[in-house]
Design an enzyme around this catalytic site. Structure first.
Site, mmCIF file in Angstrom:
data_model
loop_
_atom_site.group_PDB
_atom_site.id
_atom_site.type_symbol
_atom_site.label_atom_id
_atom_site.label_comp_id
_atom_site.label_asym_id
_atom_site.label_seq_id
_atom_site.Cartn_x
_atom_site.Cartn_y
_atom_site.Cartn_z
ATOM 1 N N LYS A 235 0.827 -1.215 0.000
ATOM 2 C CA LYS A 235 0.000 0.000 0.000
ATOM 3 C C LYS A 235 0.863 1.269 0.000
ATOM 4 C CE LYS A 235 -2.569 -0.664 3.587
ATOM 5 N NZ LYS A 235 -1.952 -1.941 4.042
ATOM 6 N N THR A 237 3.924 1.680 -1.157
ATOM 7 C CA THR A 237 4.563 1.918 -2.452
ATOM 8 C C THR A 237 3.537 2.387 -3.475
ATOM 9 O OG1 THR A 237 4.364 -0.398 -3.089
ATOM 10 C CG2 THR A 237 6.430 0.253 -2.070
ATOM 11 N N ARG A 259 2.203 7.834 7.282
ATOM 12 C CA ARG A 259 2.444 7.707 8.706
ATOM 13 C C ARG A 259 3.941 7.716 8.989
ATOM 14 N NH1 ARG A 259 -0.649 2.205 9.114
ATOM 15 N NH2 ARG A 259 0.090 2.213 6.971
ATOM 16 N N LYS A 270 11.049 -5.585 10.864
ATOM 17 C CA LYS A 270 10.369 -5.185 9.637
ATOM 18 C C LYS A 270 11.225 -4.319 8.732
ATOM 19 C CE LYS A 270 6.113 -2.740 8.413
ATOM 20 N NZ LYS A 270 6.665 -1.405 8.200
ATOM 21 N N ALA A 489 -2.304 0.231 14.382
ATOM 22 C CA ALA A 489 -3.481 -0.042 13.557
ATOM 23 C C ALA A 489 -4.442 -1.044 14.182
ATOM 24 C CB ALA A 489 -3.047 -0.523 12.182
ATOM 25 N N PHE A 520 -3.271 -1.935 7.203
ATOM 26 C CA PHE A 520 -3.856 -3.272 7.054
ATOM 27 C C PHE A 520 -4.906 -3.327 5.926
ATOM 28 C CE2 PHE A 520 -2.916 -3.958 11.849
ATOM 29 C CZ PHE A 520 -1.582 -4.133 11.559
ATOM 30 N N PHE A 608 4.202 -8.273 -9.443
ATOM 31 C CA PHE A 608 5.528 -8.817 -9.140
ATOM 32 C C PHE A 608 6.103 -9.419 -10.420
ATOM 33 C CE2 PHE A 608 4.670 -9.836 -4.363
ATOM 34 C CZ PHE A 608 4.344 -8.517 -4.150
ATOM 35 N N TRP A 637 7.069 -0.137 -8.304
ATOM 36 C CA TRP A 637 8.232 -0.600 -7.556
ATOM 37 C C TRP A 637 9.456 -0.667 -8.466
ATOM 38 C CZ3 TRP A 637 11.501 -4.980 -7.339
ATOM 39 C CH2 TRP A 637 12.290 -5.064 -6.175
#
Lengths: 784, 784
Positions: A235, A237, A259, A270, A489, A520, A608, A637
């Site tokens: 989300k 990206t 955020r 992460k 979240a 999310f 992808f 991406w």
């Protein structure tokens, strides 16, 4: 009787001088014509209303901003200025003495003559010319003001994507960002409206909202997602790729509002959160580290409140009423006085006395004792570090705390209610009010005890005074980004700040776009975005972009488990149309969820390398058949904005669709009803089941008058249900509500569906093993 | 064959272009003549050495900085540039193609002709003119560079002190500070050397040290004090008053270098630390709150290390060697690789293998197990809040931590060893090395375990990369101040940073003054300043200013107790020459302490309204008889710099005295000997007495190879002895050493003389009751 103009003025000197002039009875009014750096609302506001001759300065600024008299005052002429004076103030000008401060030149002479003919006396003022530093002409500022609603003249940064795509930090470092003050000017911010933090970050002042209050808002786009795998579906990206496409390629003003990430995961599991590949906020290390200190400010405020709670309890437990009173209202120079915050507490207690000497013993008892029931304390301490050993702790074990130890916990800083408040607040005064309303526990009578009762509201607001200003950064293609707030979240609403969105909507202008992201899947982040964040802001979104990946759809279609850190099974790297098609049930459900709010939805398929053309087509076709306004593959991406142009076009068209936005539930419904509506209409549950603890909390909050707040569900994001392993569209389940808590300052009730960890841990090999700093180049290595 | 000059260049564009030119085989060299914003070492360093024709650019910069060719190049002429070329590069110029980037004008034409005559071909280059933003001429930069060692052309802020003196925040708010970039320019900082944080604060880059490395240092002045009352005797105000007098009144370049205060006391008991009255750093609320985030960065780094310790212990306790190894050296794309920090650990373990597959079981065991003896962990968590309930806690009580709970504590953030490191470090690489060397515990074999062993050095350095840059602010009179680091003055050395002092000493130039302050009395802060900070920096102080008050002297002379928050007894508000004269014993002793270090001492008597002329004269006379170079009354609190001019003159004269600076002890002496020397020569103790714990720690540190570190005594500041109630000059006592600890990263051993609280508490009525924020004006109220 002589006129004086000043070449160029410096803000801080001007304000000081104006403050003196305000008190000078010989001066009847001021007409300001200042140089660029000084021609600001801060200065104009410094002029006392009675000295501001019939609102001339207001009139000037208002008109200049809206551009409708620019043709006559760029460059300013004596005739134009006099026209203004006549139009606005001729009835009161006669006999007045007015001071002219402005750009020197021939203007001054003719203006002086004309003013004298109008019966105005002009006066001179001695300025310390040596101190005057800033030298830009008024006309530049006028140009900035006039262009506000126009297309930005942005110098975008060009991208030359290479394949295979390098690491995020390599891409980020490969692009030299524009100095942030240049970007600020390009998007129409005035010098006085930004606070630079180094070369690549700036805080933006909220005064902008006042200056542009009559400016129409741009279009408001939310990026949400389907139920994700534990790897996330991109989300952030997509959000960044979309604004890169809109602004750098389609030349449409746009802003991304993101955020701020917690530093905990950055050094834990992460990694960073600045986007990825060729869709990033740069410099990514600045984004992922301290930024402009907002999370640190939240930590400081949160922990001051926590320290105040325990210290107060200790003092109440170890002192008599009289001793407490003598200390709380101390003798200073022989006199006792209530502080402002104490008077406010007295008022709440129904004591109207102002003189501390006159309180009765009973009133003193009421005043000095908060009587906090320590078993009900819900306020936790926080750190912005993944520190699992702080998940459950016992505090107060030193002798100095006299045995008043208790069990408590630390949360990660972004789980603080103060973070949720920062994200939802609309102004400094609103934030202060919310901070004061934070309920930290009940007293022994079952009544809520607030931060205001502890006397700490003002201090919390002081600690948060800079954090309330959003931080401006830029994408890899040089387009603007706001980074502001990042609440958890699950136990909070997981959305960036209302203020950043509002500022951005004004800056992009009517035809522009603001793109923000909800944490999310749509069932979690988007539901809270609509029912909590949009309620707080009053803003109505125009489009929802729903992000999906072939990978996640295959998982929902029955593919093997996806686990972070473990290589993907071949189902995910080879074409498998059956798994994709079966998994689109989740996509369909999330589209339907969005449609319940009446907003058009565009599917963004984050492509992808291993996705086959047939798989891509299948997803887009199913999405369109399922009611999506459009569905497009995105290659941001690997390609940056160029890879998201199709999405940008689709979003632009969708934004012109009719909008039937509505909330999901009425706030006035009972808490239980609101929970049930979310469970059934969003998650597809058959019903809900409340634990006794949950029921008792609901009763308590309702009785305390908090029943009409919106609901913030704390539920796993890995399934539409409460069971993370249930993929696709689970049905027939009953949603268990184990407990219910409240964030009264932020303004929501949060039911817990199962246990929620509010403190992540460090794994055996945390990210920090690869993070390093080159002391010669000062470059950060190993962030991703 | 054509020459091209560019009007004005932008740093980020220029660097990008230079990087392209570096790779362009058609260009043999670059001669840079850039506009002010771009003429920076960053740009010059971007030029590849082989393209930098015989070091012309280096030569240019070096010469310009030192000013010895300024007369011929300000304004630059073609002849001057050619002269340089001939002098430096004539033998290699023939046949070369050189690109000229510089200020357009007649210069270009004549330069082109002259160059062609020298056989140089000049080439053109296409610049994107639209992107070029910064517009200031080269000559300004030259002027800045040339004036480095001259008297600053500072626009000081004028003060109109009123009586009675208003509150600190009122005085601070009454003075509008200069925009910080203006102050930075006035004192000779280049645009590229500062990072602006809002309007009133800027970080200064360490590259300045490299640019000015050949510049002579200014004079170095330390402000210390006699043994204080609990109210403090005004060292900070003297420090600030002194630089206000030097710079604003005597027109001598000077800098104050101060510590950043902890936010804990700001909201707790003590209030702010920005000075007071008419000797303050402004804006005082910025100084006292987040500043530029350094303490927050320390907190983050400190707590990441703490979290890493407990998480690692848990993982080692719950996993086999093989499982640990597989996680620590994971399979990525089918391959295992050691990270850089792991290879370094292998080297320390004596394992020279590079391939993770080849380690024996025994080597794997050594590699994966730190075997931390948790009972020896000395690393504590920190918060920058007065939170007394965190003084002793039990952590790890959640089920997820599987019973591995332990007792520990939080300290106030400024007590972190990382703060002590920040204050003593000399560069980014030195800081990284010190962070890695931090000893957090012993292993079960009694060997030290370091941050480096935990793999976290790089991450700590990354978190601290901005904190290492000192923050520039200003006094009430507009003179420059560095705020940087603020280590605890008992368990650490209590002095501001070495780096700020070094930067300031270069900026003031040979004739200028840098004034810094050491915490508490001369027996504590000054002793550590000399033996720890000066050892780390290699700097030699020229003068010590010893601050005394009539109040403190009366206390030492036998006056009643002085207690914070309780009105002073009449002995302190009425003339009492006997008490003053008796109390001067402490003054005499502190002067003698200073003289042991061979530095001239000037007594600054901080005058209060109630001090009588006879009392003032008496103190000054006794001080002069006791060996002070001079002794003067100071009225900076009520008058600003004007009230400290006599002190400034005295300091100026003292700085020209001969300096016989020497350390108190030889580092190679045994730890016990060093402690004894301090106890006897400084405190006047008869001897020391070690507890068994202290003796055992000393043995352990000596055996671990840490015996040659300096000593940082943790002793009360309220008496020369270890007994706070013993005023004057206690004698005949034996100093008890209860324990000994070590800060190996910071580089000192700290013996504990009694118990030291490293976490203050909140009183019944903390300062925060009066602190508030006006949401309309954004002004902070109630700080003092």
């Amino acid at each position: 009787m002589t006129a004086l103009s000043v070449d160029c003025l410096n803000l801080w000197i001007v304000i000081g001088e104006i403050e003196k002039l305000n008190e000078d009875p010989r001066i009847h009014g001021l007409l300001l014509r200042l140089c660029r750096e000084s021609y600001t609302s801060k200065i104009l506001n410094a002029v006392k209303p009675e000295k501001d001759v019939n609102g001339i300065t207001d009139f000037n600024l208002a008109r200049l901003v809206h551009g409708d008299i620019c043709e006559c005052v760029v460059p300013p002429t004596a005739r134009a200025v006099i026209k203004l004076l006549e139009k606005q103030a001729c009835t009161t000008l006669d006999g007045k003495k007015i001071l002219l401060l402005g750009v020197q030149g021939p203007l001054e002479v003719s203006l002086q003559c004309l003013l004298q003919r109008k019966g105005v006396m002009t006066m001179s003022l001695s300025w310390n010319m040596k101190q005057l530093q800033t030298m830009v002409n008024i006309s530049s500022e006028l140009q900035i003001a006039a262009q506000q609603s126009k297309e930005w003249n942005l110098s975008c940064l060009s991208l030359q994507p290479i394949s295979p795509v390098p690491s995020d930090i390599e891409i980020s470092r490969g692009q030299a960002p524009k100095p942030i003050h240049i970007l600020a000017k390009e998007i129409g911010l005035l010098t006085e409206e930004i606070e630079i933090y180094g070369q690549t970050k700036a805080k933006v002042r909220l005064s902008l909202l006042e200056r542009l209050k009559d400016q129409p808002d741009g279009k408001y786009v939310l990026v949400a997602g389907i139920t994700p795998t534990p790897l996330g579906e991109g989300k952030s990206t997509v959000t960044i790729g979309l604004v890169q496409a809109l602004t750098a390629h389609l030349k449409i003003n746009s802003f991304a509002c993101l955020r701020q990430p917690s530093q905990g995961p950055t050094f834990g599991v992460k990694g960073g959160a600045a986007g990825g590949g060729y869709s990033q906020v740069i410099p990514m290390e600045e984004f992922n580290l301290h930024l402009t200190g907002d999370i640190h400010a939240i930590t400081a405020a949160n922990n001051l409140l926590a320290a105040a709670i325990d210290a107060r309890t200790l003092h109440e437990n170890t002192q008599s009423d009289k001793a407490l009173y003598n200390r709380l209202v101390p003798l200073v120079h022989g006199e006792r006085k209530f502080s402002a915050i104490q008077l406010a507490r007295m008022k709440r207690l129904g004591i109207t006395k102002m003189d501390p000497k006159t309180l009765t013993a009973d009133e003193i008892n009421k005043f000095v004792r908060l009587d906090i029931d320590t078993s009900t304390i819900t306020w936790q301490r926080v750190v912005d570090t993944n520190d699992r050993f702080l998940r459950k702790i016992t505090i107060g074990q030193a002798n100095t705390e006299k045995g008043f130890s208790r069990q408590t916990q630390f949360d990660i800083a972004v789980a603080s209610e103060i973070m949720a408040i920062l994200a939802l607040t609309s102004s400094l005064s609103d934030m202060k009010e919310r901070l004061g309303k934070i309920v930290i526990a009940n007293n022994t009578k079952g009544q809520p005890v607030t931060a205001e009762d502890l006397g700490v509201t003002g201090a919390l607001a002081v600690l948060m005074k800079d954090a309330i200003k959003p931080t401006l950064m830029q994408t890899l293609e040089g387009t603007p980004v706001f980074v502001h707030a990042g609440p958890f979240a699950n136990i909070a609403h997981g959305n960036s700040s209302v203020l950043a969105d509002k500022l951005a909507l004004k800056l992009v202008g009517k035809e522009g776009f603001v793109v923000t992201e909800a944490g999310f899947g749509a069932d979690i982040g988007m539901e809270k975005f609509f029912n909590i964040k949009c309620r707080a802001s009053g803003l109505i979104p125009n489009v929802v972009v729903l992000v999906a990946t072939v990978r996640a759809l295959k998982m929902h279609g029955g593919g093997p488990n996806v686990i972070a850190g473990v290589p993907l099974k071949k189902e995910y790297t080879e074409e498998n149309l059956k798994l994709v098609s079966d998994g689109c049930s989740n996509l369909l459900k999330q589209i339907q969820i969005t449609q319940q709010f009446g907003v058009p939805v565009v599917l963004a398929l984050n492509v992808f390398r291993t996705d086959s053309p047939a798989e891509i087509n299948l997803v887009c076709e199913i999405a369109k058949q399922s009611g999506a306004f459009d569905a497009v593959p995105c290659r941001h991406w690997s390609e940056g904005g160029r890879g998201t142009m199709e999405l940008a076009e689709a979003v632009r068209k969708a934004a012109n669709q009719q909008n039937n936005f509505r909330y999901l539930y009425d706030l006035e419904l009972p808490i239980v009803e609101k929970i049930r509506i979310i469970a059934q209409k969003i998650y597809g549950a058959q019903d809900i089941e409340l634990s006794p603890a949950a029921q008792s909390q609901i009763n308590c909050y309702t009785q305390q008058g908090f029943g009409n707040l919106p609901i913030c569900m704390a539920k796993t994001h890995l399934s539409l249900s409460h069971m993370p392993e249930k993929k696709g569209v689970p049905t027939g389940f009953v949603l268990p509500i184990s407990d219910v808590r409240a964030s009264i300052g932020a303004g929501f009730i949060y039911p817990l569906v199962g246990t929620m960890t509010t403190m992540p841990g460090l794994p055996t090999r945390p990210c920090f093993y690869d993070i390093d700093l080159d002391p010669d180049t000062e470059q950060v290595k190993g962030l991703f």
